[in-house]
Design a protein around this motif. Sequence first.
Motif, PDB file in Angstrom:
ATOM      1  N   GLY A  51       6.577   9.627  27.558  1.00 62.33           N
ATOM      2  CA  GLY A  51       6.836   8.227  27.892  1.00 62.33           C
ATOM      3  C   GLY A  51       6.034   7.693  29.060  1.00 62.33           C
ATOM      4  N   SER A  55       4.718   4.007  28.487  1.00 62.37           N
ATOM      5  CA  SER A  55       5.375   2.916  29.227  1.00 62.37           C
ATOM      6  C   SER A  55       4.333   2.034  29.915  1.00 62.37           C
ATOM      7  CB  SER A  55       6.389   3.454  30.231  1.00 62.37           C
ATOM      8  OG  SER A  55       5.766   4.128  31.293  1.00 62.37           O
TER       9      SER A  55
ATOM     10  N   THR B  45      14.862   7.272  24.150  1.00 59.00           N
ATOM     11  CA  THR B  45      14.653   7.170  25.595  1.00 59.00           C
ATOM     12  C   THR B  45      15.934   6.639  26.218  1.00 59.00           C
ATOM     13  OG1 THR B  45      13.792   4.896  25.554  1.00 59.00           O
ATOM     14  CG2 THR B  45      12.197   6.669  25.281  1.00 59.00           C
ATOM     15  N   SER B  55       8.034   2.048  27.180  1.00 61.57           N
ATOM     16  CA  SER B  55       7.390   3.151  26.446  1.00 61.57           C
ATOM     17  C   SER B  55       7.444   2.887  24.944  1.00 61.57           C
ATOM     18  CB  SER B  55       8.018   4.498  26.796  1.00 61.57           C
ATOM     19  OG  SER B  55       9.316   4.607  26.294  1.00 61.57           O
ATOM     20  N   THR B 172      15.995   2.975  22.223  1.00 61.92           N
ATOM     21  CA  THR B 172      16.002   2.909  23.692  1.00 61.92           C
ATOM     22  C   THR B 172      17.361   2.475  24.228  1.00 61.92           C
ATOM     23  OG1 THR B 172      15.447   0.585  24.127  1.00 61.92           O
ATOM     24  CG2 THR B 172      13.621   2.034  23.493  1.00 61.92           C
TER      25      THR B 172
END
Lengths: 209, 209
Positions: A51, A55, B45, B55, B172
């Motif tokens: 990530g 990100s 995530t 991300s 997420t």
Amino acid sequence: MTAAATPSEDPARAERHRARMARKKALIDDRIAQAQGQAGVLLVTCGNGKGKSSSAFGMVARALGHGMKVGIVQFIKGAIATGEEQFFRRFPDEVQFHVMGEGYTWNTQDRARDIASAERAWDKACELLRDPAIGLVVLDELNIALKYQYLDLEKVLDDLAARPPMQHVVVTGRGAPPALIELADTATDMQLLKHAFASGIAAQPGIEW
Amino acid sequence: MTAAATPSEDPARAERHRARMARKKALIDDRIAQAQGQAGVLLVTCGNGKGKSSSAFGMVARALGHGMKVGIVQFIKGAIATGEEQFFRRFPDEVQFHVMGEGYTWNTQDRARDIASAERAWDKACELLRDPAIGLVVLDELNIALKYQYLDLEKVLDDLAARPPMQHVVVTGRGAPPALIELADTATDMQLLKHAFASGIAAQPGIEW
């Protein structure tokens, strides 16, 4: 996070650090007072989880959505063109995308060549860090170059601190030095809970590159 | 990560879980055998640090760079148009961008409305999860809807497990349920080291939205 060893302190170094942090505080205070909390921020992503770079590229998309110009320096070049490079090269008026060097040889082969490559990349980064028209600078995998001491940490920190007041910077990679975390406004340690590699799944286009 | 409480086990639930994980293993084995390690992966995530949604949007950029089609469902709508929405709407042939609902009322106001909104968003997600032409599906802030039990977790897990074999999914948000982490191939806990908000800096366009 995996932190690089902290070098022993000397008075000149301590003074540079003090001056850099004082500058950071003065800039933030000034920017907040003038612009209702708006300020260029330094973000660092580190850790072993997935990530970190993705990100940064998500923030590129956000910045482009707000009409900003973006500069990207990738400090580690892979063997193949990445999805992010192929995509963001569609927007040459909005994104400068610099893939520097030929990949590091790590400690095994030619350290002098790695240092020269990292220094070329940092010179390119400094061009972006001096240009107030660039709203967001991504320094992808810079932490690796710092971890291996391919670059002078003090110079890197000074150059980051001296950037235009409203410019955002994102630095990614494992092994962020503690002094970089200290200078940062926002820092995230991306911890690995699990990774598909452990199941035998290869790196996937669109996901890892 | 902040994990949702694990519901007490019952035999039917345990059997669904067993069947789902067996399906996951069979699919992965099959895909790796047929395609040299290529497989659709489920990524999660979570955590309190910055980087979860960004991300996912970086992976969207990567996927577009590889010529894939992408579907995005945002489970929490903000008050203002985000940079990611403004940017990815430039590519209507490549990206479906769905911002669902009107923002949650959390526990304070109208739970029935929140549930209806989350269910509409999940219906849209299911359209994407049934379409093998979509290479990457982003379910942004789905974890929040699961954490507040606005959606049935077992149905969500079943629908994720039943997606096309080569389709990637990124979920997420804070508070990912443990059963979702278990189903995931890759999971990252984004831990907060520091955040600019603590210095009085506001959320920045291009960075937070």
